[in-house]
Write an enzyme that holds these catalytic residues in place. Structure first.
Site, PDB file in Angstrom:
ATOM      1  N   ASP A 223       0.855  -1.171   0.000  1.00  0.00           N
ATOM      2  CA  ASP A 223       0.000   0.000   0.000  1.00  0.00           C
ATOM      3  C   ASP A 223       0.907   1.242   0.000  1.00  0.00           C
ATOM      4  OD1 ASP A 223      -2.322   1.642   0.420  1.00  0.00           O
ATOM      5  OD2 ASP A 223      -1.802   1.720   2.541  1.00  0.00           O
TER       6      ASP A 223
ATOM      7  N   ASP B  11      -0.316   5.016   1.009  1.00  0.00           N
ATOM      8  CA  ASP B  11      -0.597   5.965   2.086  1.00  0.00           C
ATOM      9  C   ASP B  11      -0.497   5.306   3.456  1.00  0.00           C
ATOM     10  OD1 ASP B  11      -2.187   8.605   0.685  1.00  0.00           O
ATOM     11  OD2 ASP B  11      -2.071   6.759  -0.481  1.00  0.00           O
TER      12      ASP B  11
ATOM     13  N   GLU C  43      -1.468  10.427   4.593  1.00  0.00           N
ATOM     14  CA  GLU C  43      -2.569  10.144   3.673  1.00  0.00           C
ATOM     15  C   GLU C  43      -2.635  11.297   2.679  1.00  0.00           C
ATOM     16  OE1 GLU C  43      -4.663   7.515   3.532  1.00  0.00           O
ATOM     17  OE2 GLU C  43      -3.823   6.455   5.266  1.00  0.00           O
TER      18      GLU C  43
ATOM     19  N   ARG D 156     -14.959  11.923  -0.727  1.00  0.00           N
ATOM     20  CA  ARG D 156     -13.789  12.763  -0.439  1.00  0.00           C
ATOM     21  C   ARG D 156     -13.285  13.458  -1.693  1.00  0.00           C
ATOM     22  NH1 ARG D 156      -9.828   8.686   2.144  1.00  0.00           N
ATOM     23  NH2 ARG D 156     -11.173   7.190   1.071  1.00  0.00           N
TER      24      ARG D 156
ATOM     25  N   SER E 198      -2.475   1.111  -4.624  1.00  0.00           N
ATOM     26  CA  SER E 198      -2.958   2.140  -3.721  1.00  0.00           C
ATOM     27  C   SER E 198      -4.368   2.597  -4.057  1.00  0.00           C
ATOM     28  CB  SER E 198      -2.012   3.350  -3.774  1.00  0.00           C
ATOM     29  OG  SER E 198      -2.512   4.430  -3.025  1.00  0.00           O
ATOM     30  N   GLY E 199      -5.136   2.852  -3.005  1.00  0.00           N
ATOM     31  CA  GLY E 199      -6.416   3.517  -3.155  1.00  0.00           C
ATOM     32  C   GLY E 199      -6.243   5.017  -3.261  1.00  0.00           C
TER      33      GLY E 199
ATOM     34  N   LYS F  53      -6.858  -4.712  -5.131  1.00  0.00           N
ATOM     35  CA  LYS F  53      -5.525  -5.003  -4.602  1.00  0.00           C
ATOM     36  C   LYS F  53      -5.278  -6.507  -4.559  1.00  0.00           C
ATOM     37  CE  LYS F  53      -4.964  -0.812  -1.834  1.00  0.00           C
ATOM     38  NZ  LYS F  53      -4.398  -0.254  -0.600  1.00  0.00           N
TER      39      LYS F  53
ATOM     40  N   ASP G 252      -1.918  -1.029   5.782  1.00  0.00           N
ATOM     41  CA  ASP G 252      -2.350  -0.584   7.110  1.00  0.00           C
ATOM     42  C   ASP G 252      -3.858  -0.494   7.280  1.00  0.00           C
ATOM     43  OD1 ASP G 252      -3.028   2.809   7.205  1.00  0.00           O
ATOM     44  OD2 ASP G 252      -2.370   1.840   5.362  1.00  0.00           O
TER      45      ASP G 252
ATOM     46  N   ASN H  43      -8.921  -1.873   3.616  1.00  0.00           N
ATOM     47  CA  ASN H  43      -8.917  -2.189   2.190  1.00  0.00           C
ATOM     48  C   ASN H  43      -7.671  -2.965   1.766  1.00  0.00           C
ATOM     49  OD1 ASN H  43      -7.401   0.195   2.662  1.00  0.00           O
ATOM     50  ND2 ASN H  43      -7.555   0.761   0.499  1.00  0.00           N
TER      51      ASN H  43
END
Length: 362
Positions: free
Chosen positions: A162, A164, A171, A207, A251-252, A296, A319, A322
């Site tokens: 991941d 962030d 983030e 967001r 990554s999201g 992912k 972390d 997701n």
């Protein structure tokens, strides 16, 4: 039969012994007691058993020593303890091993890392999970791995991480929102999403909408001014690459940042969400499908297949909630400085030290 004596700091046995003594965290020592020395200790105290020796030491000297026996012929495994520097915490860990009838064959210590060779019939994954509540309470990391770890550095493998709060210390979307004066509002949504309390796709869409109208030049400012690599990130990546491993980022977050780190770190692959930009402004939208938990997991499986890497030779680190699907399917799944639910469910959890701690497990 294997006999262990855990000796507290500043304590010496009443007779000299020839058995190996290992230094342990906090200034104590661990005795790997031979049959001959065990006989001499029983003779010295006039006892028929080591349990009676333990009682005599307590009565005569006021010292409560942990003395236990286990099967020397049992399966061997490694235990890694990170962040344990005091004897009382190490003693509690040993007492948990006693309950599982696990013996200690060897101990090596260095600042922040204690490694033990164990003998016992418990499964390594089961042992790690059983010790998780203790590690949480003591504020240390405990990982039990096979004597010949899988994955390992002797063969090519695949690391997917991941970005962030894993590869980097922040983030990105929260830092972008700070330039609009809404960091606190966005950060609350991010936190709930990472804890698995909000649907990731819905919260991500919400967001991103809040960023509508922001000048796209802010992305570069965030990269230059706000983003720092996590301690040990480069050491982990370079270490794996030196052994022929593939490395990637899933990554999201946003492709603006994932693409940067793919080039900077020489990664083989990166995947993220692409922000929509029109006339130099963020539109509040994004292009393509959202990179979510399933994306992912799928990326890990497909890349391992593409590069002919067995799943047993894969590592996934993250972390947030997701990240759990890829963590759970990887050969070694690691929750790194993760949210409580992720630490609870992941096979391994590293909450102290840098990303390069993962190398110690291989």
């Amino acid at each position: 039969m294997l006999s262990n004596f855990l000796l507290p700091p500043n304590y010496a046995l009443p007779i000299s012994v020839n058995s190996p003594l290992f230094n342990v965290p906090g200034g104590g020592q661990l005795l790997l007691c031979s049959t001959h020395d065990a006989y001499r200790l029983r003779e010295h105290y006039g006892c028929a058993t080591l349990e009676a020796v333990q009682m005599q030491i307590s009565l005569q000297e006021g010292k409560r020593l942990d003395i236990w026996q286990s099967e020397l012929e049992a399966a061997h495994m490694n235990a890694h303890i990170f962040g344990c520097d005091d004897f009382d915490s190490f003693k509690e860990i040993c007492e948990s091993l006693i309950l599982e009838r696990i013996g200690i064959l060897q101990v090596s210590t260095q600042p922040g890392h204690c490694r033990m060779l164990l003998a016992g019939n418990s499964d390594t994954a089961t042992m790690t999970m059983r010790l998780r509540p203790l590690s949480e309470r003591l504020g240390v990391d405990i990982a039990v791995t096979a004597l010949k770890p899988s994955p390992n550095l002797a063969e090519p493998g695949l690391l997917l991480m991941d970005m962030d709060s894993t590869l980097i210390q922040c983030e990105c979307i929260d830092e972008i929102a700070d330039f609009m004066g809404i960091k606190e509002q966005v950060a609350v949504i991010t936190q709930l999403s990472m804890e698995g309390k909000l649907d990731f796709a819905a919260s991500f869409t919400e967001r991103v909408k809040l960023l509508k109208g922001l000048d796209a030049s802010v992305l570069q400012r965030v990269l230059d001014e706000r983003i720092r690599l996590t301690d040990g990130a480069e050491a982990l990546i370079r270490g794996l690459q030196a052994h022929g491993w593939k490395t990637g980022l899933v990554s999201g977050g946003f492709t603006f940042f994932t693409s940067h780190f793919e080039k900077k770190l020489g990664l083989d692959f990166s995947m993220g969400n692409e922000l929509e930009i029109v006339d130099g402004k963020l539109t509040g939208g994004f292009i393509g499908d959202i990179v979510d938990a399933n994306s992912k997991r799928t990326a890990l499986l497909s890349k391992a297949k593409e590069w002919a890497i067995p799943m047993s030779q894969t590592i996934a680190i993250g972390d947030g909630a997701n990240d759990l699907p890829m963590i759970e399917v990887a050969g070694m799944g690691i929750a790194f400085h993760a949210k409580p639910r992720v630490r609870e469910l992941a096979p391994y959890a590293l909450s102290y030290g840098g990303l390069d701690r993962a190398l110690d497990l291989l």
